[in-house]
Scaffold this motif. Structure first.
Motif, PDB file in Angstrom:
ATOM      1  N   LEU A 165       0.819  -1.212   0.000  1.00 20.51           N
ATOM      2  CA  LEU A 165       0.000   0.000   0.000  1.00 20.51           C
ATOM      3  C   LEU A 165       0.851   1.259   0.000  1.00 20.51           C
ATOM      4  N   ILE A 166       1.885   1.311   0.842  1.00 18.06           N
ATOM      5  CA  ILE A 166       2.653   2.554   0.924  1.00 18.06           C
ATOM      6  C   ILE A 166       3.603   2.725  -0.250  1.00 18.06           C
ATOM      7  N   ALA A 167       3.857   1.637  -1.001  1.00 11.75           N
ATOM      8  CA  ALA A 167       4.651   1.769  -2.229  1.00 11.75           C
ATOM      9  C   ALA A 167       3.840   2.415  -3.348  1.00 11.75           C
ATOM     10  N   ASN A 168       2.533   2.525  -3.135  1.00 14.14           N
ATOM     11  CA  ASN A 168       1.648   3.108  -4.158  1.00 14.14           C
ATOM     12  C   ASN A 168       0.762   4.175  -3.527  1.00 14.14           C
ATOM     13  N   ARG A 202      -5.092  -0.979  11.196  1.00 11.15           N
ATOM     14  CA  ARG A 202      -5.686   0.286  11.649  1.00 11.15           C
ATOM     15  C   ARG A 202      -5.617   0.422  13.167  1.00 11.15           C
ATOM     16  N   ARG A 203      -5.866  -0.680  13.876  1.00  8.95           N
ATOM     17  CA  ARG A 203      -5.775  -0.605  15.335  1.00  8.95           C
ATOM     18  C   ARG A 203      -4.366  -0.238  15.783  1.00  8.95           C
ATOM     19  N   LYS A 204      -3.372  -0.666  15.024  1.00  7.74           N
ATOM     20  CA  LYS A 204      -1.990  -0.409  15.414  1.00  7.74           C
ATOM     21  C   LYS A 204      -1.482   0.960  14.952  1.00  7.74           C
ATOM     22  N   LEU A 205      -2.053   1.486  13.849  1.00  7.76           N
ATOM     23  CA  LEU A 205      -1.475   2.684  13.242  1.00  7.76           C
ATOM     24  C   LEU A 205      -2.365   3.920  13.284  1.00  7.76           C
ATOM     25  N   GLU A 206      -3.655   3.737  13.214  1.00  7.28           N
ATOM     26  CA  GLU A 206      -4.561   4.879  13.109  1.00  7.28           C
ATOM     27  C   GLU A 206      -4.915   5.442  14.489  1.00  7.28           C
ATOM     28  N   ALA A 207      -5.030   6.772  14.575  1.00 11.23           N
ATOM     29  CA  ALA A 207      -5.466   7.396  15.820  1.00 11.23           C
ATOM     30  C   ALA A 207      -6.907   7.018  16.144  1.00 11.23           C
ATOM     31  N   ASP A 208      -7.750   6.922  15.100  1.00  9.42           N
ATOM     32  CA  ASP A 208      -9.147   6.526  15.261  1.00  9.42           C
ATOM     33  C   ASP A 208      -9.427   5.409  14.253  1.00  9.42           C
ATOM     34  N   PRO A 209      -9.211   4.150  14.647  1.00  9.84           N
ATOM     35  CA  PRO A 209      -9.340   3.042  13.688  1.00  9.84           C
ATOM     36  C   PRO A 209     -10.704   2.955  13.007  1.00  9.84           C
ATOM     37  N   SER A 210     -11.765   3.390  13.675  1.00 12.07           N
ATOM     38  CA  SER A 210     -13.090   3.321  13.062  1.00 12.07           C
ATOM     39  C   SER A 210     -13.312   4.413  12.009  1.00 12.07           C
ATOM     40  N   HIS A 211     -12.455   5.436  12.016  1.00 14.97           N
ATOM     41  CA  HIS A 211     -12.496   6.496  10.999  1.00 14.97           C
ATOM     42  C   HIS A 211     -11.072   6.720  10.486  1.00 14.97           C
ATOM     43  N   PRO A 212     -10.568   5.779   9.688  1.00 17.47           N
ATOM     44  CA  PRO A 212      -9.146   5.825   9.304  1.00 17.47           C
ATOM     45  C   PRO A 212      -8.789   7.049   8.461  1.00 17.47           C
ATOM     46  N   ARG A 213      -7.616   7.563   8.750  1.00 17.66           N
ATOM     47  CA  ARG A 213      -7.084   8.704   7.987  1.00 17.66           C
ATOM     48  C   ARG A 213      -6.142   8.247   6.881  1.00 17.66           C
ATOM     49  N   TYR A 214      -5.420   7.133   7.087  1.00 17.52           N
ATOM     50  CA  TYR A 214      -4.362   6.724   6.174  1.00 17.52           C
ATOM     51  C   TYR A 214      -4.693   5.458   5.370  1.00 17.52           C
ATOM     52  N   LEU A 215      -5.293   4.488   6.012  1.00 15.58           N
ATOM     53  CA  LEU A 215      -5.576   3.202   5.367  1.00 15.58           C
ATOM     54  C   LEU A 215      -7.051   3.172   4.995  1.00 15.58           C
ATOM     55  N   ILE A 216      -7.323   3.542   3.750  1.00 13.19           N
ATOM     56  CA  ILE A 216      -8.682   3.828   3.301  1.00 13.19           C
ATOM     57  C   ILE A 216      -9.277   2.639   2.549  1.00 13.19           C
ATOM     58  N   THR A 217     -10.515   2.322   2.853  1.00  5.91           N
ATOM     59  CA  THR A 217     -11.248   1.280   2.124  1.00  5.91           C
ATOM     60  C   THR A 217     -12.052   1.904   0.995  1.00  5.91           C
ATOM     61  N   PRO A 219     -15.021   0.626  -0.891  1.00  6.97           N
ATOM     62  CA  PRO A 219     -15.925  -0.516  -0.761  1.00  6.97           C
ATOM     63  C   PRO A 219     -16.094  -1.303  -2.055  1.00  6.97           C
ATOM     64  N   GLY A 220     -15.912  -2.623  -1.924  1.00  6.82           N
ATOM     65  CA  GLY A 220     -16.086  -3.520  -3.058  1.00  6.82           C
ATOM     66  C   GLY A 220     -14.938  -3.513  -4.049  1.00  6.82           C
ATOM     67  N   MET A 221     -13.944  -2.639  -3.841  1.00  8.66           N
ATOM     68  CA  MET A 221     -12.849  -2.519  -4.812  1.00  8.66           C
ATOM     69  C   MET A 221     -11.490  -2.846  -4.213  1.00  8.66           C
ATOM     70  N   GLY A 222     -11.136  -2.162  -3.128  1.00 10.55           N
ATOM     71  CA  GLY A 222      -9.808  -2.408  -2.562  1.00 10.55           C
ATOM     72  C   GLY A 222      -9.456  -1.381  -1.508  1.00 10.55           C
ATOM     73  N   TYR A 223      -8.148  -1.068  -1.414  1.00  7.67           N
ATOM     74  CA  TYR A 223      -7.639  -0.193  -0.352  1.00  7.67           C
ATOM     75  C   TYR A 223      -6.587   0.744  -0.935  1.00  7.67           C
ATOM     76  N   ARG A 224      -6.394   1.872  -0.249  1.00  7.71           N
ATOM     77  CA  ARG A 224      -5.304   2.762  -0.645  1.00  7.71           C
ATOM     78  C   ARG A 224      -4.707   3.420   0.580  1.00  7.71           C
ATOM     79  N   PHE A 225      -3.448   3.808   0.441  1.00  9.68           N
ATOM     80  CA  PHE A 225      -2.749   4.525   1.495  1.00  9.68           C
ATOM     81  C   PHE A 225      -2.719   6.005   1.130  1.00  9.68           C
ATOM     82  N   GLU A 226      -3.264   6.825   2.026  1.00 14.13           N
ATOM     83  CA  GLU A 226      -3.243   8.282   1.843  1.00 14.13           C
ATOM     84  C   GLU A 226      -2.185   8.876   2.774  1.00 14.13           C
ATOM     85  N   PRO A 227      -1.067   9.346   2.226  1.00 12.71           N
ATOM     86  CA  PRO A 227       0.014   9.840   3.084  1.00 12.71           C
ATOM     87  C   PRO A 227      -0.366  11.167   3.769  1.00 12.71           C
TER      88      PRO A 227
END
Length: 227
Positions: A165-168, A202-217, A219-227
């Motif tokens: 994720l972070i490579a892209n 998300r539990r390990k990295l995000e300040a608020d895992p239920s509302h992620p800032r960096y590891l974004i879903t 839906p139905g497609m995949g995930y992305r990393f927002e730096p």
């Protein structure tokens, strides 16, 4: 020549693997138990390890952990154990792939080629090697994560997902691509694996895992990393 260490106590399977691998110009070493496998891994420095979990002297998981104490050599598990729990145990211990017996030789060779290609990919340059956000810092070379000054422990599977994720940054990585790269072709439809591991990250990295800032879903497609 690529050196393969085959760790397997079934003489017929070892013979079949040696014939097929040597025909494709692989250099093959063999070990029939875990103790010998660890010694050969340390002294012969194979380029890839094919590992059965059901060894006579120790569980193959212990071999994975032993090798991972000092080496990132690709480890492909060959096992008759079919349960998801066993597969996750092996992958979390540090295995790169898991092939269930019986398997086709063509599939195994494809997995083997993919593992060696990943190992040969050029290392990240210095600018890419450290990723810093407002909440955490990731050192890809040292394989360390810090939240402030506190280290965060990630499993090998979590690392593999995060590295992709972070490579892209900013790019959607499809569920299928993540499953293929992290778990292999057999798991291309197991989207529940992704949900579990992304929740752990998300539990390990995000300040608020239920509302992620960096590891974004997406839906139905995949995930992305927002730096």
């Amino acid at each position: 020549m690529t050196r393969v260490l085959v760790v397997e106590d079934d003489p017929q399977l070892v013979r079949a693997l040696k014939i097929n691998l040597q025909a494709r110009k692989f250099d093959v070493e063999e070990a029939s138990d875990g103790g010998l496998a660890l010694r050969l891994a340390a002294t012969r420095k194979p380029d890839v390890i094919l590992l059965d979990l059901g060894l006579p002297d120790m569980d193959g998981i212990e071999v994975i952990k032993g090798v991972r104490g000092w080496s990132r050599v690709p480890i492909l598990v060959l096992s008759a154990r079919h349960t998801s729990e066993e597969k996750i145990r092996a992958l979390d211990a540090g295995a790169d792939d898991y092939v269930t017996k019986p398997f086709s030789m063509d599939e195994l060779l494809a997995r083997l080629r993919a593992a060696t290609r990943r190992q040969e990919e050029p290392a990240q340059n210095d600018e890419q090697a450290v990723v810093t956000t407002d909440d955490f810092t990731i050192d890809l070379v040292a394989k360390k994560v810090l939240r402030g000054s506190r280290p965060v422990r990630l499993t090998p599977t979590e690392w593999h997902l995060l590295e992709i994720l972070i490579a892209n940054p900013g790019h959607l990585i499809t569920q299928r691509r993540l499953l293929l790269e992290v778990w292999g072709p057999t798991y291309s439809e197991h989207t529940n694996y992704l949900r579990v591991y992304m929740a752990q990250l998300r539990r390990k990295l995000e300040a608020d895992p239920s509302h992620p800032r960096y590891l974004i879903t997406e839906p139905g497609m995949g995930y992305r990393f927002e730096p």
